[in-house]
Design a protein around this motif. Structure first.
Motif, PDB file in Angstrom:
ATOM      1  N   ILE A 163       7.330  28.201  48.516  1.00  0.00           N
ATOM      2  CA  ILE A 163       7.505  28.332  49.969  1.00  0.00           C
ATOM      3  C   ILE A 163       8.918  27.903  50.360  1.00  0.00           C
ATOM      4  CG2 ILE A 163       6.759  27.416  52.206  1.00  0.00           C
ATOM      5  CD1 ILE A 163       3.922  27.197  50.965  1.00  0.00           C
ATOM      6  N   CYS A 164       9.378  26.779  49.816  1.00  0.00           N
ATOM      7  CA  CYS A 164      10.724  26.303  50.149  1.00  0.00           C
ATOM      8  C   CYS A 164      11.792  27.291  49.690  1.00  0.00           C
ATOM      9  CB  CYS A 164      10.953  24.931  49.521  1.00  0.00           C
ATOM     10  SG  CYS A 164      10.048  23.588  50.332  1.00  0.00           S
ATOM     11  N   LYS A 165      11.619  27.835  48.512  1.00  0.00           N
ATOM     12  CA  LYS A 165      12.592  28.813  48.010  1.00  0.00           C
ATOM     13  C   LYS A 165      12.634  30.045  48.904  1.00  0.00           C
ATOM     14  CE  LYS A 165      13.921  31.272  43.792  1.00  0.00           C
ATOM     15  NZ  LYS A 165      13.594  31.541  42.363  1.00  0.00           N
ATOM     16  N   LYS A 166      11.468  30.457  49.387  1.00  0.00           N
ATOM     17  CA  LYS A 166      11.375  31.639  50.253  1.00  0.00           C
ATOM     18  C   LYS A 166      12.207  31.468  51.519  1.00  0.00           C
ATOM     19  CE  LYS A 166       7.768  34.251  52.743  1.00  0.00           C
ATOM     20  NZ  LYS A 166       6.289  34.321  52.970  1.00  0.00           N
ATOM     21  N   GLY A 190       9.203  23.700  41.386  1.00  0.00           N
ATOM     22  CA  GLY A 190      10.376  23.995  42.194  1.00  0.00           C
ATOM     23  C   GLY A 190      10.898  22.836  43.016  1.00  0.00           C
ATOM     24  N   LEU A 191      10.741  21.616  42.513  1.00  0.00           N
ATOM     25  CA  LEU A 191      11.250  20.446  43.233  1.00  0.00           C
ATOM     26  C   LEU A 191      12.753  20.315  43.028  1.00  0.00           C
ATOM     27  CD1 LEU A 191       8.247  18.200  42.390  1.00  0.00           C
ATOM     28  CD2 LEU A 191       9.236  18.284  44.687  1.00  0.00           C
ATOM     29  N   ASP A 192      13.473  20.022  44.111  1.00  0.00           N
ATOM     30  CA  ASP A 192      14.922  19.831  44.026  1.00  0.00           C
ATOM     31  C   ASP A 192      15.310  18.376  43.815  1.00  0.00           C
ATOM     32  OD1 ASP A 192      16.077  22.522  44.475  1.00  0.00           O
ATOM     33  OD2 ASP A 192      14.908  22.389  46.319  1.00  0.00           O
ATOM     34  N   SER A 214      17.853  18.672  40.985  1.00  0.00           N
ATOM     35  CA  SER A 214      18.035  20.042  40.524  1.00  0.00           C
ATOM     36  C   SER A 214      19.501  20.437  40.653  1.00  0.00           C
ATOM     37  CB  SER A 214      17.175  20.997  41.361  1.00  0.00           C
ATOM     38  OG  SER A 214      17.731  21.136  42.663  1.00  0.00           O
ATOM     39  N   PRO A 215      19.930  21.505  39.973  1.00  0.00           N
ATOM     40  CA  PRO A 215      21.303  21.995  40.167  1.00  0.00           C
ATOM     41  C   PRO A 215      21.603  22.319  41.631  1.00  0.00           C
ATOM     42  CG  PRO A 215      20.335  23.003  38.215  1.00  0.00           C
ATOM     43  CD  PRO A 215      19.225  22.251  38.908  1.00  0.00           C
TER      44      PRO A 215
END
Length: 412
Positions: A163-166, A190-192, A214-215
């Motif tokens: 959802i966050c990436k979207k 998908g945790l940053d 995350s990068p």
């Protein structure tokens, strides 16, 4: 000064069965008693690199920037939020307990525009509810708590990364009380950014906070560092307000210290790093999945025993943390008196709670080194004895038998 008033430290023996801290694993304490090293000694920097590698395994990530912040778990939270949030950024915080409110407070101190959604304590959020709020607010960051010990609830995170990436949102979670006792998949979910604390399921003493970035989160932090140094970047919005006001918690500088540059930032807390290294080593030696299953087993046994006493359990059991249980204090029983008798007569500490749950529930933890059968059975026996002493009616031995039954299922 009369030194006889200050004898050698000799703490009373305690079995720490609250929501944390817990009794540290003796192997961790032995590691912490090792001789000190200089911060740039090749042996010391080698240990720092080992810590990074070990915690990648604990966090389930390939993130290069997986390291320790010197300070309690709150130091890890502050380092990430201070370094990532720019003044005026919109952040969304789903609040389901005390520590969601803490994220709001820290974000406001970072001069963020804080938006919240809330559920009653004892419940968690559905992914749809969080996605709807993201669509309405359009935040730059989503700030979550995975396991909130104030309510003992575990927020599902596995669908939130997509959802966050979207919507182009950076995704952070506070895993202080959940990491290594509950499933957390940094990369797969998908945790940053994730931060944790040593004094819960990791099995050590408070004082260091493992984090992973995350990068994408690293890039966001590095851009702020460029602004500080007067280097213009494509997304630089002019103004000194973008500077990170904390030197100690500036992750750009901390990464330069932990990286091959070894640029001086602080003197690494040698003994604490040795302890944190041993915590991660022991977790991976046992096997992360096996350790999580161990927490689940002993949490289940405690739950069965509490229910066998006729006590009510707080919150949605489908979303309960494996390592902390909320127990509703029965009517007519003084909760603080029970805790006092447990501590003074049995040497066992259990917790109370915060805010709307203060005086309404006890919180009993089974985590880290204390996620063991002996700890669970001793705590159940002591609690049953104290409650009987204070006039609470329960079937003698029922709690212990149900806990034994749960252990027998595992062995059968």
């Amino acid at each position: 000064m009369e030194l006889s008033h200050y004898p050698q430290i000799n703490p009373p023996p305690r079995l720490l069965m609250g929501p944390g801290p817990i009794n540290a694993d003796p192997r961790v304490l032995r590691a912490m008693s090792s001789q000190l090293l200089g911060q740039y000694d090749p042996a010391m920097t080698h240990y720092m690199n080992e810590v990074m590698a070990l915690y990648r395994g604990v966090f389930r990530t390939e993130n290069r920037w997986t390291l320790l912040i010197d300070g309690t778990s709150r130091a890890g939270i502050e380092a990430i939020l201070l370094s990532a949030i720019r003044p005026g950024d919109k952040v969304l915080v789903p609040v389901f307990g005390r520590f969601g409110h803490l994220l709001c407070e820290i974000a406001r101190r970072c001069r963020a525009e804080v938006h919240t959604i809330e559920v009653p304590w004892g419940e968690v959020f559905t992914p749809d509810r969080i996605e709807d709020a993201i669509k309405a607010v359009r935040p730059r960051l989503l700030l979550t708590v995975q396991g909130d010990t104030s309510t003992t609830m575990l927020q599902p995170l596995n669908e939130l990364g997509a959802i966050c990436k979207k919507y182009g949102v950076l995704f952070y979670t506070d895993a202080t009380a959940s990491l290594a006792g509950n499933v957390l998949e940094t990369d797969a979910w998908g945790l940053d950014a994730v931060s944790a604390g040593m004094q819960k399921c990791l099995g050590g003493p408070s004082g260091t906070s493992p984090i992973t970035l995350s990068p994408q989160m690293e890039a966001a932090i590095r851009r702020r560092k460029c602004v500080e140094q007067g280097i213009r970047t494509a997304d630089h919005q002019q103004g000194e307000e973008e500077m990170i006001w904390s030197n100690y918690f500036d992750l750009g500088m901390i990464m330069d210290y932990w990286g091959p540059e070894r640029l001086n930032h602080h003197t690494e807390a040698t003994s604490a790093l040795f302890g944190a290294r041993e915590c991660a080593r022991l977790i991976l030696e046992e096997g992360l999945e096996k350790g999580i299953a161990r927490h689940q087993l002993h949490g289940d046994a405690l739950l069965k025993g509490i229910q066998g006493m006729g006590l009510e359990v707080f919150g949605d059991l489908q979303h309960k943390m494996s390592n902390v249980l909320g127990v509703v204090i029965p009517k007519g029983i003084n909760g603080d008196q029970v805790r006092h008798l447990m501590l003074e007569d049995f040497g066992i500490e259990i917790g109370t709670s915060f805010g709307p749950l203060h005086g309404r529930v006890w919180r009993i933890g089974t985590m880290g080194y204390n996620a063991r059968k002996a700890c669970v059975m001793t705590t159940l026996s002591a609690l049953e004895s104290v409650l009987t002493h204070l006039g609470y009616q329960t079937t003698q031995g029922a709690a212990m038998q149900l806990a034994w039954d749960r252990y027998a299922q595992e062995n059968g």
